[in-house]
Design a protein around this motif. Structure first.
Motif: not given
Length: 803
Positions: A290-305
């Motif tokens: 769920i974690m991207g290389k920029d430290g942000r959550l991706n689409e697998l994190a649902g509403k928290y993306a």
């Protein structure tokens, strides 16, 4: 004769140019002398020299200068480490341009051009402290020579099966956007919160999980409890339901869980830490990334993306509170793994990385450490403890534009790895192409965009420097000495041992010299954020390089030393005193040709015995890297034995030679010449400028060496040692000290005459005349004392003094 005053501002710069122009420190690969090779630390180009640099590099130079004077051909190169993240950050700061917003080609060109501009002034600081390198033996860890050796190392280890590539969870810095190795981790105490979350389960009861990373809730893959924890035995084998996500995970028994930590139930996310990685492999669970290389959550994190970690953490806590799923939140302080370069908490991401396999060699590395000589010896424990605590293979790939490229192509058709020929190195696989088709026949390739960890190159400095002289390579490598600070034992030292053992099955050096840190006056580490940084450049402007080096010699090797300006004042006073004492001595040695006389006065025998002992102790001290002891011994001898007593005791013979026999004058002049030259040579490694200036003005004519720093180290001469005379001289100086004390107590000037002094010691009889002349006493007598005026400390002498 010496000029009236010594101007360090003029002399130091002039002498540094003289050393370089005259090739005083130039390495001669054809020399028949034994070679002493230094694996000089290449400082990271990340700004300018700081006081810690000046402290550590001065200490290594003390040893180098001693070895050179002791008859070794010194191989003392200088390089700069400029292919890593620290250099990238400097260039970004200086230019206002960011790597992530530029093409690879543009950013590399920017860094190389910036380095070209700043290197000369950066290196100038190291020349300014008086380092005696051969400055013509120079490398940068990004030049063609270093890139070639670094890439060859990678290729050789790949061919031997030590290098492998794997998509695996590993440590990642979201700020620098690159993977990092275990050695780049820094533990930091940070405030956080234990969030106790309530999960529904398949048995109809809730289970409470405590975590500091609730933002990883979307990546939960399992819940672990200890098999013997009575609270949770009924949950083992059941399912836990992940809040806000339509998923269930197994609740498993795991003996690794600490029942006393948090709630005793651990939620296994991919990935909170490296324990999560180990459990993932043990239980064969698919990861949820769920974690991207920029430290942000991706689409697998649902509403928290799209949210960063701290943003997602707050959002999830709010949502849990809304559903009454928070049991409690505890404020805590705990250790967090951060990237040592930027202090950013690390994440664990699934990425393709290159590794050097070495976990199976930990025993070999420990054995290698035991075979090298550590100075100080206790520093070896840091090396041993690091190896014992290793958990993972060495990750050597980094996701940056600038650095030494990973020399690999991938076939577009079959995925086969293609390596360049050694003769083609260095290569940039994103620009260069393989010369041959793949074994499948395809000629379509793409180059690996990653670069090598900077330590993968810096760990080859012995081979990098030695290979600059291929004709002498076998005499240079393995090297004699690795000098460095204690904070990079786990970085530079260990990795250099790794590469040397893997490539050549030898230790890279015989001796290891570990220095401490320069601290602020309160004993704290200096840092810009604390505002306690002291710049050596300003100190040298005010006091000179010799004063700085004198300060750096004030601590034992390996010990930290707090900066105190008074210590620089002390160093400056020593330089001034050495100049003035030499000026006095050399005034009386004009035209003198040093010839050892057949007969010496008792005072001269005393001094020659003293300086002989100093020569012996100083030599032993330097050979054991105990430069601080050598400095303390010669400093005390110079101020007290030589200046306070001997020069005063010899003055009458020097000023009034007609009152003495010729042999007494010859004895005084030889003793003065011999002792002053020995003092200059012993302190020369520590204060190289003032000693060179005095040598050039007088001793070069008679000694014939073009520099004091290539003259012979003073040798212990047992024929000059007379212990009976030494005792007599010590008694005489005690008498002089007692008389000085008497005159001070009676408000008498030191040149005020006295009628007589009676001493109850026969041993002092041969020195009576020198005592009389020194203290302006009409008569010094040996006999019984009626009334003890003063009792000296050292010999408990009884004196009777009459005005």
């Amino acid at each position: 004769m010496l000029p009236k005053d010594y101007d360090f501002r003029e002399s130091e710069e002039r002498l540094q140019k003289f050393w370089e122009h005259e090739g005083v420190f130039k390495f001669n690969p054809e020399s028949e002398m034994p070679i002493f090779a230094i694996d000089t630390p290449p400082p990271t180009v990340s700004g300018k020299m700081h006081l810690g640099h000046a402290f550590s590099y001065s200490q290594q130079d003390f040893v180098v200068r001693f070895k050179r004077m002791s008859g070794f051909e010194m191989f003392y190169p200088f390089g700069t480490d400029d292919n890593g993240l620290a250099t990238i950050r400097l260039v970004e700061k200086m230019t206002g341009k960011k790597e992530k917003f530029m093409s690879r080609k543009e950013f590399i060109a920017l860094v190389l051009e910036t380095l070209k501009q700043i290197r000369p002034s950066y290196v100038r600081d190291w020349k300014r402290i008086g380092m005696s390198c051969d400055w013509s033996i120079y490398y940068t860890t990004i030049d063609d020579h270093c890139r070639r050796i670094s890439q060859k190392s990678f290729i050789d280890l790949f061919k031997s099966g030590r290098v492998y590539r794997k998509r695996t969870p590993f440590m990642w810095c979201p700020e620098c956007r690159t993977s990092i190795a275990q050695v780049e981790l820094k533990d930091e105490q940070k405030e956080s919160h234990f969030v106790y979350m309530k999960f529904d389960t398949s048995i109809g009861e809730q289970i409470t999980i405590a975590t500091t990373r609730p933002e990883l809730l979307p990546a939960c893959v399992m819940v672990h409890v200890h098999p013997n924890d009575e609270r949770y035995k009924k949950f083992i084998g059941a399912k836990a339901k992940i809040p806000f996500f339509n998923r269930e995970v197994d609740i498993m028994a795991n003996a690794d869980v600490d029942p006393a930590f948090g709630s005793g139930a651990v939620y296994h996310c991919t990935f909170g830490d490296m324990d999560d990685v180990e459990w993932l492999e043990r239980y064969k669970i698919p990861a949820i990334e769920i974690m991207g290389k920029d430290g942000r959550l991706n689409e697998l994190a649902g509403k928290y993306a799209g949210l960063k970690s701290n943003e997602a953490r707050n959002a999830i806590i709010d949502d849990l509170k809304a559903e009454n799923r928070i049991e409690k939140i505890e404020k805590i302080t705990h250790v967090v793994n951060t990237h040592e370069r930027c202090a950013t908490p690390i994440e664990i991401l699934m990425t393709e990385q290159w590794f050097i396999r070495y976990m199976d060699l930990k025993g070999d590395f420990l054995k290698a450490g035991s075979e090298m000589n550590w100075f100080p010896a206790f520093m070896r424990s840091r090396y041993d403890n690091w190896i014992k605590g290793l958990k993972w293979d060495w990750n050597v790939s980094r996701q940056r534009s600038f650095g030494v490229p990973v020399p690999v192509w991938f076939c577009e058709k079959c995925g086969n790895i293609m390596l360049p020929e050694e003769t083609d190195l260095p290569v940039d696989p994103t620009i260069d192409k393989p010369k041959h088709a793949c074994k499948c026949g395809s000629r379509s390739f793409h180059g690996d965009p990653d670069v090598l960890d900077t330590w993968a190159t810096s760990s080859l400095t012995p081979q990098i420097a030695a290979s600059l002289y291929p004709q002498a390579y076998g005499r240079l490598y393995p090297m004699s000495l690795r000098p460095q600070a204690h904070d990079i034992i786990t970085f530079w030292l260990f990795n250099t041992v790794v590469k040397s053992r893997m490539h050549n099955n030898v230790n890279p050096w015989n001796d290891i010299m570990i220095s401490g840190w320069a601290l602020d006056p309160s004993g704290k580490k200096m840092s810009k954020s604390k505002g306690n940084v002291v710049e050596p450049q300003a100190l040298m402007d005010k006091y000179g390089a010799d004063a700085l080096r004198f300060w750096a010699a004030g601590s034992k090797l390996g010990e930290d030393l707090a900066y105190m300006e008074k210590d620089f004042v002390t160093g400056s006073k020593f330089v001034t005193k050495l100049w003035n004492a030499s000026k006095f001595a050399l005034m009386h040695l004009q035209g003198y040709e040093p010839v050892k006389p057949e007969k010496f006065s008792e005072t001269d025998k005393w001094l020659l015995t003293k300086i002989s002992d100093i020569i012996k102790v100083s030599t032993e001290s330097f050979e054991n890297y105990e430069y601080s002891r050598a400095k303390a011994e010669i400093d005390n001898f110079f101020w007290h034995t030589f200046c306070d007593y001997y020069l005063e005791m010899a003055k009458d013979r020097l000023y009034n030679p007609k009152d003495y026999e010729e042999w007494e004058i010859n004895s005084a002049k030889f003793t003065l010449y011999y002792t002053l030259l020995a003092v200059l040579k012993i302190i020369a490694p520590i204060t190289p400028h003032i000693t060179e200036e005095i040598y050039q003005h007088h001793f070069k004519r008679t000694e014939k060496h073009k520099s004091i720093h290539v003259s012979e180290w003073p040798k212990y001469d047992s024929s000059l040692v007379n212990k009976k005379s030494e005792e007599a001289g010590d008694i005489a100086t005690d008498v002089i000290a007692a008389v000085r004390k008497f005159k001070s107590a009676n408000a008498m000037p030191m040149n005020a005459p006295l009628r007589y002094v009676t001493v109850d010691s026969v041993a002092v009889k041969p020195l009576l005349r020198d005592i009389e002349k020194t203290m302006k006493i009409e008569s010094v007598r040996v006999g019984s004392v009626k009334e003890k005026t003063i009792e000296t400390e050292r010999f408990k002498l009884a004196l009777e003094i009459m005005k």
